[in-house]
Design an enzyme around this catalytic site. Structure first.
Site, mmCIF file in Angstrom:
data_model
loop_
_atom_site.group_PDB
_atom_site.id
_atom_site.type_symbol
_atom_site.label_atom_id
_atom_site.label_comp_id
_atom_site.label_asym_id
_atom_site.label_seq_id
_atom_site.Cartn_x
_atom_site.Cartn_y
_atom_site.Cartn_z
ATOM 1 N N GLY A 116 0.488 4.141 1.788
ATOM 2 C CA GLY A 116 0.513 4.947 2.993
ATOM 3 C C GLY A 116 -0.584 5.988 3.020
ATOM 4 O O GLY A 116 -0.802 6.649 4.037
ATOM 5 N N GLY A 117 -1.309 6.130 1.920
ATOM 6 C CA GLY A 117 -2.393 7.111 1.869
ATOM 7 C C GLY A 117 -3.491 6.825 2.880
ATOM 8 O O GLY A 117 -4.025 7.741 3.500
ATOM 9 N N ASP B 139 -8.351 -7.140 -0.204
ATOM 10 C CA ASP B 139 -7.576 -7.285 1.033
ATOM 11 C C ASP B 139 -8.414 -6.748 2.177
ATOM 12 O O ASP B 139 -9.269 -5.881 1.981
ATOM 13 C CB ASP B 139 -6.256 -6.507 0.960
ATOM 14 C CG ASP B 139 -6.460 -5.023 1.261
ATOM 15 O OD1 ASP B 139 -6.264 -4.610 2.422
ATOM 16 O OD2 ASP B 139 -6.854 -4.267 0.338
ATOM 17 N N ASP C 291 0.851 -1.178 0.000
ATOM 18 C CA ASP C 291 0.000 0.000 0.000
ATOM 19 C C ASP C 291 0.891 1.234 0.000
ATOM 20 O O ASP C 291 2.071 1.160 0.312
ATOM 21 C CB ASP C 291 -0.901 -0.033 1.240
ATOM 22 C CG ASP C 291 -2.106 0.870 1.114
ATOM 23 O OD1 ASP C 291 -2.164 1.645 0.139
ATOM 24 O OD2 ASP C 291 -2.972 0.804 1.994
ATOM 25 N N HIS D 178 -7.362 -20.639 10.717
ATOM 26 C CA HIS D 178 -8.713 -21.040 10.301
ATOM 27 C C HIS D 178 -9.388 -19.955 9.472
ATOM 28 O O HIS D 178 -9.924 -20.222 8.378
ATOM 29 C CB HIS D 178 -9.595 -21.379 11.491
ATOM 30 C CG HIS D 178 -11.035 -21.531 11.101
ATOM 31 N ND1 HIS D 178 -11.536 -22.674 10.508
ATOM 32 C CD2 HIS D 178 -12.074 -20.643 11.152
ATOM 33 C CE1 HIS D 178 -12.813 -22.497 10.219
ATOM 34 N NE2 HIS D 178 -13.166 -21.274 10.603
ATOM 35 N N CYS E 209 -9.089 -27.025 12.212
ATOM 36 C CA CYS E 209 -10.293 -27.867 12.277
ATOM 37 C C CYS E 209 -9.959 -29.356 12.262
ATOM 38 O O CYS E 209 -10.689 -30.169 12.844
ATOM 39 C CB CYS E 209 -11.237 -27.517 11.133
ATOM 40 S SG CYS E 209 -12.114 -25.947 11.382
#
Length: 372
Positions: free
Chosen positions: A92-93, A270, A90, A339, A313
């Site tokens: 940083g905005g 994301d 990313d 999980h 699980c």
């Protein structure tokens, strides 16, 4: 970067992205590894157990600590974190936005103070790319001017003007650096802004897609608006983005958000939700969410989800996880995070298979039926 469309079902797409470090099949969910690690997990967990091919890391945080020059000393983020596959960083905005009480944008960049020690810094379009060159990420996000919603039209207009101007500066700088042999194998994505105003979204997308970016993101959503407004904005914006390049919706979100926006033509996602929720006791299943803190799980010998094949699980009961959480054992964070991320990554793989088979709508109906 190479990009190909493998199948389209309605507007939902199954694509393949190839970077210098991995082949990524979409739709894809990118686990968030803000400071070069996904919280509670290591590179073996990510690459061998979860078999992720791309992780998101954050320019702002890595710039402040440990420092991008220190990461470069090890070669790149891949060597530093011992993760052999792709990183998206990313710009940083968002951090400038989320830490707005100590940051201030102007026409050329963003002034901010470190949340760690209060020191003063200044991000420009060129500066954030220089940091990402040091990090060696496969996909670099450019600096954009993100605002909270709702917002006045004048502020949204200013956000678009800044984002477009910074995009021009970014693409020119990146192509210049590539000619110098820097960032040759790194790709650059622009970020469409505009709030939930359709005219502004069209304007931002139209301006940015006139430039030669490797992919395009939809930013500035999931920042206070209603879910319906977010879905409508994505549905309206996507047709203005190139069909032959990746489409990335930033910071979104729930399993339902992923399904709805895949239907609208988004390829990449994301969000911190699966790992953050895991640490707080909320676990995702094929039939909805459960709160592992609940008393009903104390004596349960069932797995979190009987339909799940994840490491947790297959090996541990709800009763054991309930105990670990209440005892504040660190092992809980790893098992719960494994999980939840397995659930998200499996959801994406199943959706891809449905798109390839031309059965996305059937899959979506079954997804909601299980949760009812």
């Amino acid at each position: 970067m190479e990009f190909q469309i493998d199948q389209i079902d309605g507007d939902a797409r199954a694509c393949t992205i190839s970077t210098a470090h991995s082949t990524i099949q979409t739709p894809v969910f990118m686990p968030v590894g803000t400071v070069g690690t996904v919280k509670a997990l290591d590179s073996y967990d990510m690459s061998e157990i979860l078999q992720t091919k791309i992780i998101l890391a954050n320019t702002y945080h890595l710039y402040l600590r440990p420092g991008d020059e220190k990461v470069k000393h090890f070669g790149s983020l891949h060597e530093f974190a011992n993760y052999p596959y792709s990183f998206l960083t990313d710009s940083g905005g968002f951090q400038a936005f989320s830490l707005s009480n100590i940051s201030k944008p102007d026409e050329n960049g963003i002034h901010f103070k470190s949340h760690i020690d209060g020191s003063s810094h200044y991000f420009t379009p060129q500066k954030v790319l220089d940091i990402q060159y040091n990090l060696g990420s496969d996909i670099m996000m450019i600096l954009d001017d993100l605002i909270a919603l709702p917002a006045e039209k004048e502020r949204i207009k200013l956000s678009i003007e800044r984002t477009t101007n910074w995009a021009k500066a970014s693409i020119e700088y990146h192509r210049q650096k590539q000619q110098e042999g820097i960032g040759v194998n790194q790709n650059i994505f622009a970020i469409v802004q505009g709030g939930i105003d359709k005219a502004f979204r069209k304007l931002s997308a139209t301006q940015l897609t006139q430039m030669d970016f490797d992919g395009f993101a939809i930013g500035g959503l999931s920042v206070g608006e209603a879910n319906k407004d977010m879905y409508d904005t994505v549905e309206y914006t996507v047709p203005f983005l190139p069909k032959n390049k990746p489409r990335y919706l930033m910071g979104v979100g729930t399993p339902e958000d992923l399904i709805e926006n895949i239907q609208r033509g988004v390829d990449m996602f994301d969000c911190v939700m699966p790992t953050r929720n895991a640490r707080n006791g909320t676990l995702f299943t094929s039939f909805g969410k459960i709160n592992i803190k609940g008393a009903k799980h104390i004596l349960s010998d069932e797995p979190i989800d009987s339909a799940c094949s994840c490491h947790t699980c297959k090996n541990y009961s709800r009763g054991y996880l309930n105990h670990l959480f209440k005892a504040k054992e660190l092992t809980y964070f790893r098992l719960a995070s494994l999980h939840n991320l397995h659930y998200y990554l499996t959801l994406m793989r199943e959706v891809r298979e449905a798109i390839l088979a031309g059965k996305f709508q059937e899959y979506k109906k079954e997804f909601y039926r299980k949760r009812s």
